[in-house]
Design an enzyme around this catalytic site. Structure first.
Site, PDB file in Angstrom:
ATOM      1  N   ASP A   1      -2.613   1.626  -4.408  1.00 18.43           N
ATOM      2  CA  ASP A   1      -3.553   1.871  -3.631  1.00 18.43           C
ATOM      3  C   ASP A   1      -4.635   0.903  -4.005  1.00 18.43           C
ATOM      4  O   ASP A   1      -4.572  -0.054  -4.960  1.00 18.43           O
ATOM      5  CB  ASP A   1      -4.388   3.198  -4.005  1.00 18.43           C
ATOM      6  CG  ASP A   1      -3.380   4.425  -3.332  1.00 18.43           C
ATOM      7  OD1 ASP A   1      -2.620   4.182  -2.415  1.00 18.43           O
ATOM      8  OD2 ASP A   1      -3.426   5.559  -4.137  1.00 18.43           O
TER       9      ASP A   1
ATOM     10  N   HIS B   1       0.833  -1.197  -0.079  1.00 19.00           N
ATOM     11  CA  HIS B   1       0.080   0.182  -0.076  1.00 19.00           C
ATOM     12  C   HIS B   1       0.755   1.266   0.090  1.00 19.00           C
ATOM     13  O   HIS B   1       0.403   2.435  -0.264  1.00 19.00           O
ATOM     14  CB  HIS B   1      -1.193  -0.165   1.325  1.00 19.00           C
ATOM     15  CG  HIS B   1      -2.242   0.874   1.092  1.00 19.00           C
ATOM     16  ND1 HIS B   1      -2.336   1.645   0.096  1.00 19.00           N
ATOM     17  CD2 HIS B   1      -3.468   0.360   1.608  1.00 19.00           C
ATOM     18  CE1 HIS B   1      -3.475   2.269   0.117  1.00 19.00           C
ATOM     19  NE2 HIS B   1      -4.406   1.572   1.109  1.00 19.00           N
TER      20      HIS B   1
END
Length: 237
Positions: free
Chosen positions: A209, A205
Site C-alpha cells: 500500500d 499495489h
C-alpha cells in the site's frame, strides 16, 4: 520501411515487461536525497579504492546498501506473489539493471543481508563486468527479490521503471545534480549547493500500500543521508 526481426534478448524483454504490466498494479512514489557526503567521499577515495580492490567505488554500491537496510526494516518489500499467496523470501537478492548492447539484464547481488559495503561493492562489480563481457549464465540472472535501475547514468533526472517480476518493488535512480537547496543550520535556514538525487519507487499495489511504499523510500533516503562512508570502509582503505 526496413523490417528487422527482434533478437532473442529483445523478445525476452518485451515479453517480460508486458507480463509485468498485465500482472502488477503499478504505483509510484518519488523522493530526493542529499548525496553530497557520499559523492565527496567517492571523489576523494575512489583512486585508492580502485588501486587496492581492482574496481571503482560507485554510488550504486552505497544505494544497494541503503536499499538492503530498508528491506530489513520493511521485509514485505522483499516478497513476491503467487496468486493469493505471499512468498516471503529469506534472502535479500538485489537485482542491479545493467545495459548491455541493445538490451538490459538484471543480475542479482545474492544474500545481500549478510554483506558489508565492500562485499556488496565487489559483488556489483563482478556482475556488471560479467554482463558487459557477455559471460553471465542463466543462474546469474535468476533470483532477484528487489531491483535497482539507474536512469542517472544517461543524465536523466528521473524515470518510472516497470517492476521486475516476480518482485513487488523496483527503485529508479536519477542523475545526481548540484542544486541550490535550503538547509537547516544552528543559526537558521541557509541556501547551499548540494548534490541531489531523485529516487522513484515503483511498487505493486496488490501487496504494497501507499503508506508502506512511502515509508520504504523515505527509509532509503534516511539511510543514504545519515550514512558515514568512512565508517563503512573503516580500516579498508
Amino acid at each position: 520501411v526496413d523490417v528487422v526481426e527482434m533478437d532473442s534478448m529483445r523478445k525476452s524483454i518485451a515479453k517480460h515487461m508486458r507480463q509485468s504490466i498485465d500482472a502488477s498494479a503499478h504505483v509510484y512514489s518519488v523522493s530526493e536525497a542529499d548525496m553530497t557526503p557520499i559523492m565527496t567521499f567517492v571523489a576523494k577515495h575512489n583512486a585508492d579504492f580502485k588501486a587496492k580492490y581492482g574496481h571503482s567505488l560507485t554510488v550504486t554500491h552505497f544505494i544497494a546498501l541503503a536499499v538492503r537496510d530498508a528491506i530489513l526494516e520493511f521485509p514485505l518489500m522483499n516478497a513476491s506473489l503467487d496468486g493469493t499467496q505471499i512468498l516471503q523470501h529469506k534472502h535479500v537478492n538485489i537485482g542491479v539493471a545493467v545495459a548491455v548492447g541493445n538490451g538490459l539484464v538484471v543480475p542479482p547481488v545474492r544474500n545481500a543481508e549478510k554483506k558489508s559495503l565492500l562485499e556488496i561493492s565487489n559483488a556489483v562489480s563482478e556482475i556488471v563486468s560479467k554482463a558487459r563481457s557477455k559471460k553471465l549464465t542463466m543462474d546469474d540472472l535468476e533470483g532477484a527479490t528487489f531491483s535497482i535501475t539507474n536512469f542517472g547514468v544517461f543524465g536523466n533526472l528521473a524515470g518510472y521503471p516497470i517492476i521486475n517480476q516476480p518482485n513487488v518493488g523496483i527503485l529508479g535512480v536519477g542523475a545526481i545534480k548540484k542544486r541550490p537547496v535550503v538547509i537547516e543550520t544552528e543559526t537558521g535556514d541557509e541556501i547551499a549547493i548540494r548534490q541531489i538525487c531523485v529516487f522513484t519507487l515503483g511498487f505493486d499495489h496488490r501487496l504494497i500500500d501507499g503508506a508502506m511504499g512511502g515509508q520504504f523510500i523515505e527509509a532509503i533516503v534516511k539511510n543514504l543521508e545519515t550514512m558515514d562512508p568512512a565508517e563503512q570502509l573503516s580500516g579498508l582503505l
